[in-house]
Design a protein around this motif. Structure first.
Motif, PDB file in Angstrom:
ATOM      1  N   ALA A 358       0.831  -1.200   0.000  1.00 27.94           N
ATOM      2  CA  ALA A 358       0.000   0.000   0.000  1.00 27.94           C
ATOM      3  C   ALA A 358       0.868   1.254   0.000  1.00 27.94           C
ATOM      4  O   ALA A 358       0.580   2.233  -0.716  1.00 27.94           O
ATOM      5  N   HIS A 359       1.948   1.249   0.782  1.00 32.11           N
ATOM      6  CA  HIS A 359       2.829   2.417   0.828  1.00 32.11           C
ATOM      7  C   HIS A 359       3.520   2.637  -0.512  1.00 32.11           C
ATOM      8  O   HIS A 359       3.809   3.791  -0.878  1.00 32.11           O
ATOM      9  N   ALA A 360       3.800   1.561  -1.247  1.00 29.27           N
ATOM     10  CA  ALA A 360       4.353   1.727  -2.593  1.00 29.27           C
ATOM     11  C   ALA A 360       3.377   2.491  -3.485  1.00 29.27           C
ATOM     12  O   ALA A 360       3.782   3.342  -4.285  1.00 29.27           O
ATOM     13  N   GLY A 361       2.083   2.211  -3.334  1.00 26.15           N
ATOM     14  CA  GLY A 361       1.085   2.962  -4.091  1.00 26.15           C
ATOM     15  C   GLY A 361       1.037   4.427  -3.695  1.00 26.15           C
ATOM     16  O   GLY A 361       0.931   5.316  -4.546  1.00 26.15           O
ATOM     17  N   PHE A 362       1.132   4.695  -2.390  1.00 28.63           N
ATOM     18  CA  PHE A 362       1.144   6.088  -1.929  1.00 28.63           C
ATOM     19  C   PHE A 362       2.354   6.828  -2.487  1.00 28.63           C
ATOM     20  O   PHE A 362       2.255   7.981  -2.912  1.00 28.63           O
ATOM     21  N   LEU A 363       3.511   6.169  -2.486  1.00 28.40           N
ATOM     22  CA  LEU A 363       4.723   6.794  -3.007  1.00 28.40           C
ATOM     23  C   LEU A 363       4.607   7.083  -4.497  1.00 28.40           C
ATOM     24  O   LEU A 363       5.137   8.092  -4.993  1.00 28.40           O
ATOM     25  N   MET A 364       3.915   6.227  -5.225  1.00 30.43           N
ATOM     26  CA  MET A 364       3.772   6.442  -6.663  1.00 30.43           C
ATOM     27  C   MET A 364       2.964   7.690  -6.975  1.00 30.43           C
ATOM     28  O   MET A 364       3.129   8.293  -8.041  1.00 30.43           O
ATOM     29  N   THR A 365       2.079   8.106  -6.064  1.00 27.81           N
ATOM     30  CA  THR A 365       1.360   9.360  -6.302  1.00 27.81           C
ATOM     31  C   THR A 365       2.330  10.543  -6.335  1.00 27.81           C
ATOM     32  O   THR A 365       2.130  11.498  -7.091  1.00 27.81           O
ATOM     33  N   GLY A 366       3.375  10.489  -5.533  1.00 31.54           N
ATOM     34  CA  GLY A 366       4.393  11.531  -5.577  1.00 31.54           C
ATOM     35  C   GLY A 366       5.239  11.449  -6.832  1.00 31.54           C
ATOM     36  O   GLY A 366       5.603  12.475  -7.422  1.00 31.54           O
ATOM     37  N   VAL A 367       5.582  10.221  -7.257  1.00 33.63           N
ATOM     38  CA  VAL A 367       6.360  10.058  -8.482  1.00 33.63           C
ATOM     39  C   VAL A 367       5.603  10.629  -9.675  1.00 33.63           C
ATOM     40  O   VAL A 367       6.181  11.291 -10.547  1.00 33.63           O
ATOM     41  N   LEU A 368       4.305  10.411  -9.725  1.00 30.53           N
ATOM     42  CA  LEU A 368       3.495  10.843 -10.859  1.00 30.53           C
ATOM     43  C   LEU A 368       3.167  12.327 -10.837  1.00 30.53           C
ATOM     44  O   LEU A 368       2.519  12.824 -11.751  1.00 30.53           O
ATOM     45  N   ALA A 369       3.586  13.052  -9.803  1.00 33.50           N
ATOM     46  CA  ALA A 369       3.399  14.500  -9.805  1.00 33.50           C
ATOM     47  C   ALA A 369       4.256  15.162 -10.877  1.00 33.50           C
ATOM     48  O   ALA A 369       3.923  16.241 -11.378  1.00 33.50           O
ATOM     49  N   ILE A 370       5.382  14.536 -11.225  1.00 33.57           N
ATOM     50  CA  ILE A 370       6.273  15.015 -12.296  1.00 33.57           C
ATOM     51  C   ILE A 370       6.685  16.468 -12.072  1.00 33.57           C
ATOM     52  O   ILE A 370       6.564  17.322 -12.963  1.00 33.57           O
ATOM     53  N   ASP A 371       7.111  16.802 -10.892  1.00 29.91           N
ATOM     54  CA  ASP A 371       7.702  18.114 -10.643  1.00 29.91           C
ATOM     55  C   ASP A 371       8.591  18.037  -9.410  1.00 29.91           C
ATOM     56  O   ASP A 371       8.693  16.994  -8.756  1.00 29.91           O
ATOM     57  N   LYS A 372       9.240  19.146  -9.084  1.00 31.55           N
ATOM     58  CA  LYS A 372      10.190  19.187  -7.978  1.00 31.55           C
ATOM     59  C   LYS A 372       9.506  18.889  -6.645  1.00 31.55           C
ATOM     60  O   LYS A 372      10.083  18.257  -5.763  1.00 31.55           O
ATOM     61  N   ILE A 373       8.246  19.339  -6.484  1.00 28.75           N
ATOM     62  CA  ILE A 373       7.516  19.078  -5.242  1.00 28.75           C
ATOM     63  C   ILE A 373       7.303  17.575  -5.060  1.00 28.75           C
ATOM     64  O   ILE A 373       7.409  17.040  -3.953  1.00 28.75           O
ATOM     65  N   GLY A 374       7.008  16.896  -6.162  1.00 25.54           N
ATOM     66  CA  GLY A 374       6.828  15.451  -6.084  1.00 25.54           C
ATOM     67  C   GLY A 374       8.102  14.738  -5.689  1.00 25.54           C
ATOM     68  O   GLY A 374       8.077  13.797  -4.888  1.00 25.54           O
ATOM     69  N   ILE A 375       9.244  15.174  -6.229  1.00 24.78           N
ATOM     70  CA  ILE A 375      10.520  14.547  -5.870  1.00 24.78           C
ATOM     71  C   ILE A 375      10.806  14.720  -4.382  1.00 24.78           C
ATOM     72  O   ILE A 375      11.140  13.759  -3.681  1.00 24.78           O
ATOM     73  N   SER A 376      10.675  15.963  -3.878  1.00 26.59           N
ATOM     74  CA  SER A 376      10.959  16.207  -2.460  1.00 26.59           C
ATOM     75  C   SER A 376      10.003  15.441  -1.564  1.00 26.59           C
ATOM     76  O   SER A 376      10.395  14.933  -0.507  1.00 26.59           O
ATOM     77  N   GLY A 377       8.727  15.323  -1.971  1.00 23.16           N
ATOM     78  CA  GLY A 377       7.766  14.560  -1.187  1.00 23.16           C
ATOM     79  C   GLY A 377       8.129  13.095  -1.109  1.00 23.16           C
ATOM     80  O   GLY A 377       8.055  12.473  -0.039  1.00 23.16           O
ATOM     81  N   VAL A 378       8.562  12.517  -2.230  1.00 23.41           N
ATOM     82  CA  VAL A 378       8.952  11.109  -2.242  1.00 23.41           C
ATOM     83  C   VAL A 378      10.212  10.897  -1.403  1.00 23.41           C
ATOM     84  O   VAL A 378      10.310   9.914  -0.652  1.00 23.41           O
ATOM     85  N   LEU A 379      11.177  11.805  -1.497  1.00 24.42           N
ATOM     86  CA  LEU A 379      12.396  11.678  -0.696  1.00 24.42           C
ATOM     87  C   LEU A 379      12.069  11.721   0.795  1.00 24.42           C
ATOM     88  O   LEU A 379      12.601  10.921   1.583  1.00 24.42           O
ATOM     89  N   PHE A 380      11.210  12.641   1.200  1.00 23.21           N
ATOM     90  CA  PHE A 380      10.810  12.731   2.608  1.00 23.21           C
ATOM     91  C   PHE A 380      10.091  11.452   3.046  1.00 23.21           C
ATOM     92  O   PHE A 380      10.376  10.884   4.108  1.00 23.21           O
ATOM     93  N   TYR A 381       9.172  10.984   2.235  1.00 25.55           N
ATOM     94  CA  TYR A 381       8.381   9.794   2.557  1.00 25.55           C
ATOM     95  C   TYR A 381       9.291   8.573   2.716  1.00 25.55           C
ATOM     96  O   TYR A 381       9.137   7.784   3.662  1.00 25.55           O
ATOM     97  N   LEU A 382      10.244   8.400   1.798  1.00 26.19           N
ATOM     98  CA  LEU A 382      11.139   7.250   1.863  1.00 26.19           C
ATOM     99  C   LEU A 382      11.963   7.266   3.148  1.00 26.19           C
ATOM    100  O   LEU A 382      12.182   6.215   3.772  1.00 26.19           O
ATOM    101  N   PHE A 383      12.425   8.435   3.565  1.00 26.33           N
ATOM    102  CA  PHE A 383      13.226   8.542   4.778  1.00 26.33           C
ATOM    103  C   PHE A 383      12.414   8.129   6.003  1.00 26.33           C
ATOM    104  O   PHE A 383      12.835   7.270   6.785  1.00 26.33           O
ATOM    105  N   VAL A 384      11.236   8.711   6.176  1.00 28.35           N
ATOM    106  CA  VAL A 384      10.462   8.435   7.389  1.00 28.35           C
ATOM    107  C   VAL A 384       9.903   7.016   7.365  1.00 28.35           C
ATOM    108  O   VAL A 384       9.840   6.350   8.411  1.00 28.35           O
ATOM    109  N   TYR A 385       9.506   6.515   6.197  1.00 32.55           N
ATOM    110  CA  TYR A 385       8.984   5.153   6.110  1.00 32.55           C
ATOM    111  C   TYR A 385      10.079   4.140   6.452  1.00 32.55           C
ATOM    112  O   TYR A 385       9.821   3.126   7.107  1.00 32.55           O
ATOM    113  N   GLY A 386      11.309   4.418   6.023  1.00 35.19           N
ATOM    114  CA  GLY A 386      12.403   3.495   6.314  1.00 35.19           C
ATOM    115  C   GLY A 386      12.650   3.339   7.799  1.00 35.19           C
ATOM    116  O   GLY A 386      12.790   2.218   8.301  1.00 35.19           O
ATOM    117  N   PHE A 387      12.682   4.441   8.535  1.00 38.53           N
ATOM    118  CA  PHE A 387      12.920   4.354   9.976  1.00 38.53           C
ATOM    119  C   PHE A 387      11.751   3.665  10.681  1.00 38.53           C
ATOM    120  O   PHE A 387      11.958   2.856  11.601  1.00 38.53           O
TER     121      PHE A 387
END
Length: 539
Positions: A358-387
């Protein structure tokens, strides 16, 4: 005819540019892996485990320090950094903002994963042998330490981490494929190292290997088709072939482009665990040793989404209207499948597996934003989800059956978690925090991660995708809350479980995960700023 040996081929050879400082984190990790192999071959068995832990921690911490140096230098995270033509290793590796951020995240999570692998245990679900030493003998305590017999887990892990560092920094499809194999092959072996659940673990390892081999073949065939389309495997050259920038647009070969993108996507979507390529995830998460599951669930997702971001934003921005509808469908299916099927799971590790889908699907919404905001959102999400993931699986490894000596095998069935909050309030409280973060409850890091990717999707017109993500999050909250209710408001039925006393390493990993989950939920700007500053890909 001019003799072959007299042709001045050496004069035409241009030595590739190598920026050793830029690739130093990867060199350190691979060097530590080679040292660990030598330790495994020549070190005395009695001290092998301790030496391997030391080598792994020193190597990973040194690599994290090298990443810190890249951040301090600053020249590699700006547009005026390494030019595309002069990138390190003949531009096959590019160290830009997203690569540095993702490499730092992978190394930090790997350090915590190593600490969880040093846990003492008697369950054999991790790395201890089935037959422990004779009670009362001098070697009894040593034989019960996780990893003593199978200390090769550490060199395998280091090789995997090295490939993960290379994967999101790869600037051409061939290097990306090599990195994919370097970090995948050790994982196939690591998943089969559980001893008590030997058959389940080896079955999971075999499934992962076979399906992973198929997905790698899809990735390689897709890369070959894209090479046929663009006459290059460089991501920037593929983008230029699509748009016609710097060379005539390729006409009449759209079939190669679309089929190549589709096959390449299969390989990447398999690694992130997106539906319908998620079939391996529940079985592997359940069968693999729990510390390995935590490492794989956190770090593999970071590396795979980093590579997906680079392919989508560097190689394929000109073809986004061709592939975005398909990825929309994959994202929606992934969110729905992960959230709905997790409801009926009775095993904690399988539940967390579907949660990761399910979290992979949530992350894909950020990937599909196709802009700088989407990249930063995915980077933030990956960091907090990992911990959060590392902390959750570390706690799962501590909850065990009450055996004859007070600590038996891992208790992963949900019924064994009933009443855990009354018997072990600290462990249950920490696990509750991680579950609430995964559910996206406010004042946790998980809420801010979902807010980052959903807001990026809404700002780019993908509000339907964000709405489905919010609804899927509401469904997912049900099975998270169900576990919390079970721990605090249910009486134990059948075999009760206990929480083993954690070692120093596992305790530190859990406490740090708790701190990160709370701090980034209350003060997310601590990480949002660096993530936004790092959200610029170099071609």
């Amino acid at each position: 005819m001019t003799p072959l040996l007299s042709v001045p081929v050496a004069a035409d050879f241009v030595a590739p540019t190598v920026d050793y400082v830029a690739v130093l984190p990867m060199l350190i990790v691979f060097g530590a892996a080679i040292v660990a192999v030598l330790v495994e071959a020549f070190a005395p068995r009695a001290s092998r485990f301790s030496i391997q832990v030391g080598v792994a921690l020193v190597g990973l911490i040194a690599a994290l320090g090298a990443v810190g140096k890249l951040i301090v230098d600053g020249t590699r995270v700006e547009t005026a950094g390494i030019p595309a033509a002069d990138g390190t290793l003949a531009a096959s590796i590019v160290i830009d903002g997203p690569a540095i951020f993702l490499q730092g995240t992978i190394l930090a999570l790997s350090i915590l994963a190593v600490l969880t692998m040093t846990e003492r245990s008697t369950d054999g679900g991790a790395f201890t042998p089935q037959a422990s030493a004779v009670p009362g003998s001098p070697g009894e305590g040593a034989a019960r330490r996780v990893g003593l017999v199978q200390s090769e887990v550490f060199p395998l892990m280091l090789f995997s981490v090295g490939g993960m560092l290379m994967f999101p920094a790869s600037n051409d499809l061939l290097t990306m494929f090599v990195a994919l194999e370097v970090f995948s092959l050790p994982l196939y072996l690591l998943c089969g190292l559980a001893r008590r659940r030997r058959l389940l673990s080896q079955e999971a390892s075999l499934k992962y290997f076979l399906l992973g081999a198929f997905s790698s073949a899809f990735f390689l065939y897709g890369a070959a088709l894209l090479y046929g389309f663009a006459e290059s495997v460089r991501l920037a050259d593929i983008a230029a072939a699509i748009t016609g920038t710097g060379r005539p647009a390729v006409v009449g070969q759209d079939g190669l482009l679309l089929l190549g993108i589709a096959l390449l996507a299969v390989g990447l979507l398999f690694k992130v665990g997106a539906a319908p390529f998620h079939i391996w995830t529940p079985d592997v998460y359940q069968g693999a040793p729990t510390p390995v599951t935590g490492f794989m669930a956190a770090c593999t997702k970071v590396a795979a989404f980093g590579a997906m971001l680079r392919v989508v934003y560097v190689a394929l921005p000109g073809a986004r209207w061709d592939f975005m509808p398909a990825l929309w469908g994959v994202a929606i299916l992934t969110m729905v499948v992960g959230s709905v099927i997790a409801i009926v799971q009775t095993d904690v590790k399988r539940m967390l597996a579907y949660s990761s889908i399910a979290h992979a699907g949530f992350l894909m919404t950020g990937v599909l934003a196709i802009d700088k905001i989407g990249i930063s959102g995915v980077l933030f999400y990956l960091f907090v989800y990992g911990f959060t993931t590392i902390g959750a699986f570390a706690l799962v490894s501590l909850v065990r059956d009450a055996g004859e000596d007070g600590v038996g095998g891992e208790a992963t069935h949900l019924s064994q978690w009933a009443g855990l909050g009354k018997r072990h309030p600290m462990a249950a409280g920490a696990f509750t925090l991680f579950l609430l973060a995964m559910a996206g409850i406010p004042l946790t890091s998980g809420f801010m991660g979902k807010y980052a990717v959903f807001s990026a999707a809404v700002s780019n017109g993908a509000w339907v995708l964000a709405l489905i993500g919010v609804l899927a999050s509401a469904v997912a909250a049900f099975f998270y809350v169900r576990v919390i209710v079970l721990m605090y408001f249910s009486e134990p039925s059948g075999s009760a479980s206990v929480v083993a006393t954690p070692g120093v390493g596992t305790l530190f990993a859990i406490l740090l995960s708790v701190v990160v989950t709370i701090v980034l939920g209350i003060a997310p700007t601590v990480l949002f700023g660096p993530a936004e500053a790092a959200s610029l890909f170099l071609p």
